[in-house]
Design an enzyme around this catalytic site. Structure first.
Site, PDB file in Angstrom:
ATOM      1  N   GLN A 274       0.832  -1.199   0.000  1.00  0.00           N
ATOM      2  CA  GLN A 274       0.000   0.000   0.000  1.00  0.00           C
ATOM      3  C   GLN A 274       0.875   1.261   0.000  1.00  0.00           C
ATOM      4  O   GLN A 274       1.865   1.332   0.711  1.00  0.00           O
ATOM      5  CB  GLN A 274      -0.923   0.000   1.209  1.00  0.00           C
ATOM      6  CG  GLN A 274      -2.016  -1.050   1.135  1.00  0.00           C
ATOM      7  CD  GLN A 274      -3.083  -0.724   0.110  1.00  0.00           C
ATOM      8  OE1 GLN A 274      -3.238   0.427  -0.315  1.00  0.00           O
ATOM      9  NE2 GLN A 274      -3.826  -1.735  -0.303  1.00  0.00           N
ATOM     10  N   TYR A 303      -5.935 -12.276  -3.422  1.00  0.00           N
ATOM     11  CA  TYR A 303      -5.058 -11.205  -3.908  1.00  0.00           C
ATOM     12  C   TYR A 303      -4.237 -10.698  -2.717  1.00  0.00           C
ATOM     13  O   TYR A 303      -4.202  -9.513  -2.409  1.00  0.00           O
ATOM     14  CB  TYR A 303      -5.866 -10.067  -4.539  1.00  0.00           C
ATOM     15  CG  TYR A 303      -6.937 -10.522  -5.512  1.00  0.00           C
ATOM     16  CD1 TYR A 303      -6.633 -10.767  -6.848  1.00  0.00           C
ATOM     17  CD2 TYR A 303      -8.246 -10.718  -5.094  1.00  0.00           C
ATOM     18  CE1 TYR A 303      -7.623 -11.185  -7.735  1.00  0.00           C
ATOM     19  CE2 TYR A 303      -9.237 -11.132  -5.975  1.00  0.00           C
ATOM     20  CZ  TYR A 303      -8.917 -11.364  -7.298  1.00  0.00           C
ATOM     21  OH  TYR A 303      -9.885 -11.782  -8.169  1.00  0.00           O
ATOM     22  N   GLU A 327      -2.106 -15.426  -4.084  1.00  0.00           N
ATOM     23  CA  GLU A 327      -1.487 -14.289  -4.777  1.00  0.00           C
ATOM     24  C   GLU A 327      -1.013 -14.750  -6.156  1.00  0.00           C
ATOM     25  O   GLU A 327      -0.431 -15.830  -6.298  1.00  0.00           O
ATOM     26  CB  GLU A 327      -0.305 -13.742  -3.971  1.00  0.00           C
ATOM     27  CG  GLU A 327       0.589 -12.759  -4.686  1.00  0.00           C
ATOM     28  CD  GLU A 327      -0.157 -11.547  -5.234  1.00  0.00           C
ATOM     29  OE1 GLU A 327       0.190 -11.099  -6.333  1.00  0.00           O
ATOM     30  OE2 GLU A 327      -1.093 -11.057  -4.545  1.00  0.00           O
ATOM     31  N   ASP A 370      -8.893  -8.260  -2.002  1.00  0.00           N
ATOM     32  CA  ASP A 370      -8.164  -7.011  -2.245  1.00  0.00           C
ATOM     33  C   ASP A 370      -7.621  -7.042  -3.674  1.00  0.00           C
ATOM     34  O   ASP A 370      -6.406  -7.108  -3.901  1.00  0.00           O
ATOM     35  CB  ASP A 370      -7.028  -6.851  -1.229  1.00  0.00           C
ATOM     36  CG  ASP A 370      -6.318  -5.506  -1.349  1.00  0.00           C
ATOM     37  OD1 ASP A 370      -6.817  -4.624  -2.080  1.00  0.00           O
ATOM     38  OD2 ASP A 370      -5.252  -5.338  -0.732  1.00  0.00           O
ATOM     39  N   CYS A 397      -9.611  -0.305  -4.649  1.00  0.00           N
ATOM     40  CA  CYS A 397      -8.925   0.942  -4.981  1.00  0.00           C
ATOM     41  C   CYS A 397      -9.601   1.665  -6.135  1.00  0.00           C
ATOM     42  O   CYS A 397      -9.077   2.681  -6.620  1.00  0.00           O
ATOM     43  CB  CYS A 397      -7.449   0.689  -5.305  1.00  0.00           C
ATOM     44  SG  CYS A 397      -7.182  -0.420  -6.695  1.00  0.00           S
TER      45      CYS A 397
END
Length: 440
Positions: A274, A303, A327, A370, A397
């Site tokens: 982040q 993720y 991931e 995410d 996001c």
């Protein structure tokens, strides 16, 4: 009235600006056609230069070059190269990446809330009031928050950044959105010839930064070593070759050390973390408060990156529980294995989320999503629905992709229990959100 052609970037118009639009634009109209205007504010009368659009285009894009009637929320831009009005006077475009810098910070958040509400209405069919929270109590006017920054290198070997939607490079001599550790490297003073890009990570915990040098084709190893030698210690320096996915150490380490809520993480090279200095704390707090994981539960962190959420989730569910951490990036998944070493309740899988979910048959009590900016998508949402978790925490996001995926959940009988939106990208149009979804 003048008409734009497909390649006409010199057409100037006087427009009255209305509502904000997703993507850093504001809506105006010219002879019935929508014009997406940057660097303006609702209610302003502005002169713009059309940057994209021909007579047959459904809409045009334009940059503000003069303000004829200003909004009371307009302020002086904190970064001269990104100031559209100054750039227009100099006959060049502004740097991209600080497109809301001309707007007072409180008004930025009000506009972002309106944009989020509009996306929920349009893409999820939901009417919901939204407020945008600052990332921390001391937001410093929206400056000094970026722990990651990427720069181009121009033909003269100087640090530069791209204009919006353009290959044109604008030299820069500071980056006020970045944390001080990035600016203290003073990379703009270096001759960076034989590089095409420089990327910097400077952890918020004060540990040593990492500078990645992305070389031009045929760059000399001796030249790269010379550049590394001029970058101030204690920064580590490495060469990153994206096409070969090759990371070569020149000095120090090829990774940075991050920390959050008592957990330590290593993030290698271009691995994801982040960007805002407070984002890991803020988002981890939202995830834990929303999911309220209990000992013995089985949770999926999808993720998962380097394990930012996986580690505290594993601590919460304990040895009797389990966390599936998925991931897609091989390098980031390797970081996760190092970061989560010793947590026997964690199963780390590298691969596409939809493929892993198709093979995974264990029950799930809760899920954290995410995804990247494109969102999770219909297939993943439907797969999660089939796993029958009682709660899903969605970190997003991008409000458009979140609203689209939320619509899929709603059609499957889920409801949005809670929604928090965070201003983790001040002075830009971006924002981050956490949505708590439960079965109706």
């Amino acid at each position: 009235m003048p008409q734009a052609t497909d390649r006409d970037s010199d057409l100037e118009l006087e427009l009255t600006v209305s509502a904000p639009a997703h993507g850093g634009h504001f809506i105006a109209r010219h002879e019935g056609r929508v014009v997406f205007v940057r660097h303006a504010l609702p209610g302003e009368r502005v002169r713009v230069r059309v940057t994209d659009g021909g007579p047959d285009a459904g809409f045009w894009r334009a940059d503000t070059i003069e303000v004829l009637e200003a909004s009371p929320h307009r302020v002086e831009h904190p970064w001269a190269p990104a100031d559209a009005l100054l750039a227009a006077k100099a006959g060049k475009p502004p740097v991209g990446g600080a497109e809301f810098g001309h707007i007072a910070l409180d008004e930025q958040r009000a506009l972002k809330a309106a944009i989020f509400e509009e996306q929920l209405h349009r893409l999820a069919g939901m009417e919901r009031s939204v407020s945008v929270e600052p990332a921390d109590a001391n937001d410093d006017g929206g400056l000094g928050w970026r722990t990651r920054a990427a720069f181009a290198v121009d033909q003269s070997g100087r640090l530069a950044m791209n204009a919006h939607r353009s290959d044109q490079l604008i030299p820069v001599a500071d980056m006020p959105l970045a944390v001080p550790a990035i600016n203290e490297l003073r990379l703009w003073e270096q001759d960076l010839s034989q590089l095409v890009r420089v990327e910097v990570a400077a952890p918020a915990n004060g540990s040593a930064p990492l500078v990645l040098l992305v070389p031009a084709k045929g760059a000399s190893p001796r030249r790269l070593a010379a550049i590394a030698g001029r970058i101030p210690a204690p920064a580590s320096v490495a060469v990153w070759e994206p096409e070969e996915q090759r990371l070569t150490r020149l000095r120090g380490r090829t990774w940075v050390s991050e920390s959050c809520r008592g957990h330590e993480y290593r993030v290698t090279g271009e691995g994801f973390w982040q960007i805002h200095r407070s984002a890991p704390q803020v988002l981890t707090g939202a995830v834990l408060a929303g999911l309220d994981p209990q000992p013995g539960q089985r949770v999926a962190d999808l993720y998962a990156g380097a394990g930012l959420f996986t580690a505290p989730l594993a601590a919460a569910v304990g040895p009797s529980g389990g966390v599936l951490s998925v991931e897609g990036s091989p390098g980031t998944s390797r970081d996760a294995r190092k970061n989560l070493h010793g947590m026997e309740q964690v199963q780390i899988v590298q691969g596409k989320v939809e493929n892993v979910l198709q093979r995974h048959h264990d029950r799930l009590d809760a899920v954290v999503l995410d995804p990247p900016r494109a969102g999770a998508g219909r297939k993943v949402v439907e797969q999660l629905h089939g796993k029958r978790p009682s709660v899903v925490g969605y970190v997003a996001c991008d409000p458009a992709s979140f609203a689209r995926d939320l619509g899929y959940f709603l059609k499957l009988g889920w409801e949005l229990r809670d929604l928090r939106v965070f201003d983790l990208y001040p002075n830009t149009h971006h924002m981050e959100s956490f949505g708590l979804l439960v079965r109706a």
